[in-house]
Scaffold this active site. Sequence first.
Site, PDB file in Angstrom:
ATOM      1  N   ARG A 185     -20.905  57.605 -49.316  1.00 27.93           N
ATOM      2  CA  ARG A 185     -21.899  57.293 -50.341  1.00 27.93           C
ATOM      3  C   ARG A 185     -21.211  56.509 -51.446  1.00 27.93           C
ATOM      4  O   ARG A 185     -20.478  57.065 -52.264  1.00 27.93           O
ATOM      5  CB  ARG A 185     -22.492  58.603 -50.883  1.00 27.93           C
ATOM      6  N   HIS A 196     -25.166  60.300 -56.123  1.00 27.30           N
ATOM      7  CA  HIS A 196     -26.065  61.076 -55.260  1.00 27.30           C
ATOM      8  C   HIS A 196     -27.508  60.681 -55.541  1.00 27.30           C
ATOM      9  O   HIS A 196     -28.279  60.393 -54.622  1.00 27.30           O
ATOM     10  CB  HIS A 196     -25.862  62.571 -55.512  1.00 27.30           C
ATOM     11  N   TYR A 241     -16.290  63.611 -60.483  1.00 28.54           N
ATOM     12  CA  TYR A 241     -15.768  64.490 -59.434  1.00 28.54           C
ATOM     13  C   TYR A 241     -15.046  63.764 -58.295  1.00 28.54           C
ATOM     14  O   TYR A 241     -14.554  64.421 -57.381  1.00 28.54           O
ATOM     15  CB  TYR A 241     -16.883  65.366 -58.852  1.00 28.54           C
TER      16      TYR A 241
END
Length: 375
Positions: free
Chosen positions: A266, A270, A279
Amino acid sequence: MAVDSTDGTLSPPDSGAGPELIQLLTPEGERVEHPDYAVDLSDDEYLALYRDLVLVRRFDAEATALQRQGELGLWASLLGQEAAQIGSGRALRSNDYVFPTYREHGVAWCRGVDPLNLLGMFRGVNNGGWDPRENNFHLYTIVIGAQSLHGVGYAMGVQRDGSDSAVVTYFGDGASSQGDVNEAFTFAAVFNAPVVFFCQNNQWAISEPTERQMKVPLYRRAAGFGFPGVRVDGNDVLACLAVTRAALDRARRGEGPMLIEAFTYRMGAHTTSDDPTRYRLSAELEEWKLKDPIERLKAFLHKQGIGSPEFFADLEAESEELGKRVRNGVRTMPDPDPASMFAHVYAERHPLVERERAEFEAYHASFVDAGEDGH
């Protein structure tokens, strides 16, 4: 860490490397062969796949920009996952049925769903915007993993009807930890349902990496339920096409379910409410940029001398036109009648819903009676 099945050594569960990864096109655009999976496409078919990838990415980029401008409430980008979706989407026959999550914009494209119908849902002006029966493409499912059970149930119905169609249900690596997905695996195996489980392992379940979700490579989970699983290079549109086509044919022959793990990444957030810089490392992102699915196929086309300068120029112009249509279409979408939310709760009129509708309409009318400013 996971135990490698060949020599018993430990390896990262999602390294993606090794002979277990099915690949037909390297990141450098070199064509390679696989003993079990192959595609034999014409030049026009290669160009059609490239067109799909380019236009879907453009549509996705426009949607992200529209959300940032306040025109959409939310958007779940597919950036980096175009090959997994276009490859698997183009493997489908017209009578196959798809149960998506909320990120399968590329598969929707392959099924002929107008991009503006997808955006209407994220703008909040419709509850889906398309008739699933027209495209054999179910409405987006926001509840994580729920569509896997829907897909298996539909596949069991197809099986009993004696149809030669198959079902694909999509989900992500995070959803594979959901009970619904594991229950779907159980039912599919026991009833030998003609369903393909297509997992886009994009490495992150929002902020949770795959190594904190599972101790073995994801595709190997299928063996515990009694059906085969394979891992395909999710940034290789040719491999995704070949493997999905084979899995669907297998399902149609009555050989039961199969799990495909498309190993991809990805590239963006998200959703547009997420900040991936909190993160994950930028170095990881840079590494995956070298595996970009569009640049990979473009390199192959150039190496093979496929595609004229006019083709690429026309595609760029088509991409611009798609961007304009998406922007203008979203900004001019009419707001729905607020009371329309009560229209399709039940197939027939229901006393409770009718009472709630009346109360809602009376409440809104009270503001009009008080004046346009609501005071």
